[in-house]
Design an enzyme around this catalytic site. Sequence first.
Site, PDB file in Angstrom:
ATOM      1  N   LYS A   1      13.578 -11.776  10.541  1.00 55.02           N
ATOM      2  CA  LYS A   1      13.490 -11.964   9.096  1.00 55.02           C
ATOM      3  C   LYS A   1      12.563 -10.916   8.449  1.00 55.02           C
ATOM      4  O   LYS A   1      12.933 -10.265   7.476  1.00 55.02           O
ATOM      5  CB  LYS A   1      12.980 -13.374   8.790  1.00 55.02           C
ATOM      6  CG  LYS A   1      13.028 -13.732   7.324  1.00 55.02           C
ATOM      7  CD  LYS A   1      12.564 -15.165   7.094  1.00 55.02           C
ATOM      8  CE  LYS A   1      13.736 -16.044   6.716  1.00 55.02           C
ATOM      9  NZ  LYS A   1      13.345 -17.451   6.574  1.00 55.02           N
TER      10      LYS A   1
ATOM     11  N   GLY B   1       8.824   0.127   9.294  1.00 53.97           N
ATOM     12  CA  GLY B   1       8.391   0.171   7.898  1.00 53.97           C
ATOM     13  C   GLY B   1       8.937   1.345   7.114  1.00 53.97           C
ATOM     14  O   GLY B   1       9.277   1.209   5.945  1.00 53.97           O
ATOM     15  N   GLU B   2       9.023   2.494   7.739  1.00 50.14           N
ATOM     16  CA  GLU B   2       9.358   3.695   6.984  1.00 50.14           C
ATOM     17  C   GLU B   2      10.786   4.152   7.225  1.00 50.14           C
ATOM     18  O   GLU B   2      11.432   4.698   6.333  1.00 50.14           O
ATOM     19  CB  GLU B   2       8.336   4.797   7.319  1.00 50.14           C
ATOM     20  CG  GLU B   2       6.977   4.373   6.796  1.00 50.14           C
ATOM     21  CD  GLU B   2       5.811   5.183   7.329  1.00 50.14           C
ATOM     22  OE1 GLU B   2       5.478   6.184   6.690  1.00 50.14           O
ATOM     23  OE2 GLU B   2       5.229   4.803   8.361  1.00 50.14           O
TER      24      GLU B   2
ATOM     25  N   GLY C   1       0.834  -1.198   0.000  1.00 46.05           N
ATOM     26  CA  GLY C   1       0.000   0.000   0.000  1.00 46.05           C
ATOM     27  C   GLY C   1       0.869   1.249   0.000  1.00 46.05           C
ATOM     28  O   GLY C   1       0.645   2.177  -0.743  1.00 46.05           O
TER      29      GLY C   1
ATOM     30  N   LYS D   1       9.482  -0.157  18.138  1.00 46.10           N
ATOM     31  CA  LYS D   1       9.331   1.203  17.607  1.00 46.10           C
ATOM     32  C   LYS D   1       8.780   1.245  16.184  1.00 46.10           C
ATOM     33  O   LYS D   1       8.300   2.282  15.750  1.00 46.10           O
ATOM     34  CB  LYS D   1      10.678   1.914  17.627  1.00 46.10           C
ATOM     35  CG  LYS D   1      11.140   2.374  19.014  1.00 46.10           C
ATOM     36  CD  LYS D   1      12.499   3.022  18.863  1.00 46.10           C
ATOM     37  CE  LYS D   1      13.038   3.633  20.135  1.00 46.10           C
ATOM     38  NZ  LYS D   1      14.436   4.083  19.923  1.00 46.10           N
TER      39      LYS D   1
ATOM     40  N   ALA E   1       2.931  -2.519  14.632  1.00 47.25           N
ATOM     41  CA  ALA E   1       3.516  -3.396  15.643  1.00 47.25           C
ATOM     42  C   ALA E   1       3.403  -2.756  17.028  1.00 47.25           C
ATOM     43  O   ALA E   1       3.007  -3.407  18.002  1.00 47.25           O
ATOM     44  CB  ALA E   1       4.976  -3.690  15.311  1.00 47.25           C
TER      45      ALA E   1
ATOM     46  N   GLN F   1      11.700  -5.710   5.636  1.00 47.83           N
ATOM     47  CA  GLN F   1      11.201  -4.334   5.651  1.00 47.83           C
ATOM     48  C   GLN F   1      12.313  -3.351   5.314  1.00 47.83           C
ATOM     49  O   GLN F   1      12.122  -2.394   4.577  1.00 47.83           O
ATOM     50  CB  GLN F   1      10.677  -3.992   7.058  1.00 47.83           C
ATOM     51  CG  GLN F   1       9.311  -4.523   7.354  1.00 47.83           C
ATOM     52  CD  GLN F   1       8.285  -3.803   6.520  1.00 47.83           C
ATOM     53  OE1 GLN F   1       8.039  -2.631   6.702  1.00 47.83           O
ATOM     54  NE2 GLN F   1       7.725  -4.510   5.575  1.00 47.83           N
TER      55      GLN F   1
ATOM     56  N   LEU G   1      10.851  -7.876  16.575  1.00 50.86           N
ATOM     57  CA  LEU G   1       9.901  -8.958  16.838  1.00 50.86           C
ATOM     58  C   LEU G   1      10.171 -10.177  15.971  1.00 50.86           C
ATOM     59  O   LEU G   1       9.916 -11.306  16.373  1.00 50.86           O
ATOM     60  CB  LEU G   1       8.468  -8.471  16.612  1.00 50.86           C
ATOM     61  CG  LEU G   1       7.971  -7.407  17.599  1.00 50.86           C
ATOM     62  CD1 LEU G   1       6.584  -6.930  17.224  1.00 50.86           C
ATOM     63  CD2 LEU G   1       7.970  -7.960  19.027  1.00 50.86           C
TER      64      LEU G   1
END
Lengths: 325, 734
Positions: free
Chosen positions: B626, B697-698, B237, B694, B508, B631, B623
């Site tokens: 892998k 993704g970005e 997305g 924390k 998360a 990511q 977490l």
Amino acid sequence: MYPFTYVRGDDRQAAVALAAEPGTEFLAGGTDMLQLLKDEVRRPRRLVEITSLSGMSEISSGPQGLRLGALARMADVADHPAVRDEYPVISQALLASASPQVRNMATIGGNLLQRTRCAYFRDTAMPCNRREPGSGCSAIDGENRLHAVLGGSDHCIATHASDLAVALVACDAVVVVTGPSGEQRIKLEDLHLLPGETPEKETVLQPGDLITAVEVPPLAFARRSLYRKVRDRASFEFALAAAAVALDIDGGTIRQARVALGGVGTKPWRSHEAEKALTGAKLETASFEKAAAAALAAARPLHQNGFKIILAQRTLIRALLTVGA
Amino acid sequence: MTTTIGAPLNRIDARLKVTGAARYSAEMPVKNVAHAVLIQSTIANGRIADIDTAAAEQSPGVLLVMTHRNAPKLGGKQKSVQQPGEDYPLLQDDAIHYNGQHIGVLVAETFEAATHAARLVTVRYDEDKSVVRLGQVLDKLAVPQHFRGGARLPDSSRGNPDQEFVAAPVKIDQTYQTPIEHHNPLEPHAVIAVWTGDELVVFHSSQSVAGSHKTIAGHLGISDDKVRTVSHFIGGGFGSKGSTWPHVTIAAMAARIVNRPVKLVLTRRQMYTSNGFRPQTRQHLRLGADRDGRLIALRHDSLSHTASFGEWVEPCGLSTEIMYSCPNLGVSHRVAPTDTGIPTFMRAPGEASGMFALESAMDELAEALAIDPLELRLRNYAEQDEHEKLPWSSKSLKQCYERGAAAFGWNKRERQPGSMRNGDLFVGWGMASATYPMNRSKASATVRLQADGRAIVQCATQDIGTGTYTIIAQVAADAIGLPVERVTVQIGDSNFPEAPVSGGSQTAASVTPAVDAASRDIRKQLVDLATTGSFKGLRSEDLDVVDGAVVVKSDPSRRAEIGTLLAGRDALTATKGAEPGDEKKQFSMHSFGAHFVEVHVDPELGEVRVARYVGAFAAGRVLNAKTARSQIIGGIVYGLGMALTEETDLDHRSGRVLNGNIAEYLVPVHADVPDIEVILIEEQDPHVNPLGVKGMGELPMVGVAGAVANAVFHATGKRIRYLPIRPDKLLRTA
Ligand SMILES: Cc1cc2nc3c(=O)[nH]c(=O)nc-3n(C[C@H](O)[C@H](O)[C@H](O)COP(=O)(O)OP(=O)(O)OC[C@H]3O[C@@H](n4cnc5c(N)ncnc54)[C@H](O)[C@@H]3O)c2cc1C
Ligand code: SF4
């Protein structure tokens, strides 16, 4: 997509006869045609699928040169040992084209006749003389970073997109055509037309004309040939500028040269000017620079594509330096 | 007890995905579905004078042609839950705000029939002049009214940046620009809208099932609980699926009229005009430093553009507020409307674009002072958040610099630009910092432990490809005391307990605390049950749950199976919510990282190739090693596209998107991407949230473009301040 009827041609003459009727077009690998159909840039009433026509897929080489069936796949031609050894420029141009998936589908004939990537041509919401004669050229005052600097007119400045055609035109290739009135052989250099006042007329082919093969005459020094392509990403992208070169070298002197440019011309751009400058010249950078200047002497920049004039010259010089080394 | 948290577990949905069994929205098995195709405007500004649908209506198989003339009136609430300040065009009037706006939808028996008939609709426009580029609206810039939905101020300052800049002995004063970019998730936006009576189920590819059903209900003027959004699998997305865009509601409107389920899938070309984009930005950076490179003054003034019908601002300056230590600092954001669609969140909105500018400017400062770029950053290391005046909850940026630099071999860098070679190619080494805020929102989850020993977790979050399914299973397994294979995760359904949009890298951090709390509650229930059943007489403290059975701590051979304990009952269930408290009043919470990149540049031809990449990141607790690594790699690749190839071309007169397909909008291909070495630095951060995560993704995308631009400069001495860095820019730059 406009509705059309679909005919699978299994006989060459019948296919030609069908395609000679108005509103009919050939379908080979479909990698370009399908997109054009979906975007309604082409609206044929009938498609004649030609991939099952016999005798059009062979690749052969011998004393009379190289013969590429029009239905030979880009991938197969690129990998053919005779092509790789005797005409590296052709193999390299193919390997620098599109992606492995596209090359596995796409044919030699289709590649030569692929349509320009000009975004305005491919969007029916925009004016475009090539698609709709008289509607105007959106690119001349629009976004033209990717457009041609050689061979354009006030009516169209679209770049011819094929890499293969650039390599082939440098090798004096001839296109073998079967049409309603029989077979003819057309120099590839004469196949594509400059846009002039009629950009919609892209080639000299007439309705029903089927390319059956491409012949490349023997050219011993093509073993010393090369295709250099500069593009916006490392792979899977059309040329900003490209050069196909072959050099016939005698000691420190250039006996003969073949030069063609991609990404900068409205057709596959053979540069006799550059060849003339190189013939008899010393094998040195200064000669290459002169040739490059000659090749781009007629270039006409627009507001976004002026860089191509320098880039094409440098690409050509680089290709000559590499192949001359 | 075995812990699975942190382990590099394969995705629990991997098999479904690689076998094709995972059903994406357009693949949901809905019977009797009709196919919808959108009709979009071909001008950027004006009105529809006439729209002729007669030929389309006569076309075989057509069920409906809906335009503003016959669309149901929606009662005015055209806003999105996620994007305040916006009024969506939902076929309510004849106004055209941008080229490619939806002006109608056609529904037919087949996709082909709909596609063809949609082309038969002819439109006559009264066209007005349009402006589509930031450069054309510089006289219309204004202070944003809805900056970050009110959560942040568009302008901020500390000290006296203007005056101190003038006085600073060393100055950098430059403008950086980024182009329009599009998200281009592989899976297109897709909807199937199914009405049953007055209840609506919408299968659609959404980063926010919980927000989406509210937005759709708001558009339609029905109550939230009449709408259910389902999004089991999402093929990426990157922010484009965070908001519920008009096509979703349009599909629901059409389905109600044709009285059949309606499927609507955007074409790739339509995905350049239907779901937002990263807007063009112009960023003016002023850095004043002393001769040792310590920042004295810093100003970051950003301009971006938005739509005429709503405001969305690219918040370029927010990272600058906290990135470096600097006593005098000012940030501002201005925005002006263009006749384009509305921009939106795109992976690291503001951070990715803003840090390109800041990290380029820092590199220019390093060059001006002849200081190593990494050393310059260390000299300006922020020991606390000087914007909020708060200590960091945790910050491991120094370790990121150190370990990244060591892995890369940064100390072998020749400082002088143009001094490193690989054959005829110029070699450049560049670096940049990365930062991203820790975001967290309220979330809840239900856990049900069945007598067969399996647990089912339900939560209205969604997995946008990041690995959410898997980390939820890991957290639940550890908290209950189950093998991870015994956890079934059910998400992507607005009927489940509420969770926030998968945006801002917060999934998360928001969802796992709720899953953890509900799972712990289950564990407690189970143990309590044991103290009244199998282990009557023992206290809860004497018992543990290990591998799916209650055991006596002092003698683990004494076990009671879940089935036995639940004798007679179906299941134990617990629903728990978790939300942030006031910890952000005490601590500033951010992730950090460092990028190191080697580029090879052909000095004459302007070709840039990325040869080597090392990225080191610290984002709290990992977490799943892998999925976290995936990511990071994905973020870096996304950043390489931003740096070198990606730009949406608009015709500057008509606003038409010219390269609306992935042949001509250039995302990186394999040949553009080198081996990427990922270094993950674990942090123990008790303050951010119960699990100490924390968000990943970005962050890794932030700084990539700056690092590459800095490497290009180091290779060539040419500073490219306008992305993407393509051959023509290098050729044009002296
Ligand atoms: C994403 C993408 C990237 C690409 N990148 C490159 C690139 O970098 N360089 C490059 O050179 N090309 C590139 N291409 C173009 C590609 O090479 C052409 O699409 C392909 O060669 C066309 O061959 P085809 O067999 O699929 O032709 P089709 O699509 O079937 O046909 C193309 C045209 O040729 C006509 N035709 C086909 N065969 C014959 C024949 N024997 N006689 C008469 N007419 C015929 C058809 O009627 C049609 O008009 C790219 C294409 C795509 C989709
Ligand atoms: S350059 Fe040629 S193809 Fe492109 S818009 Fe102009 S006329 Fe059409």
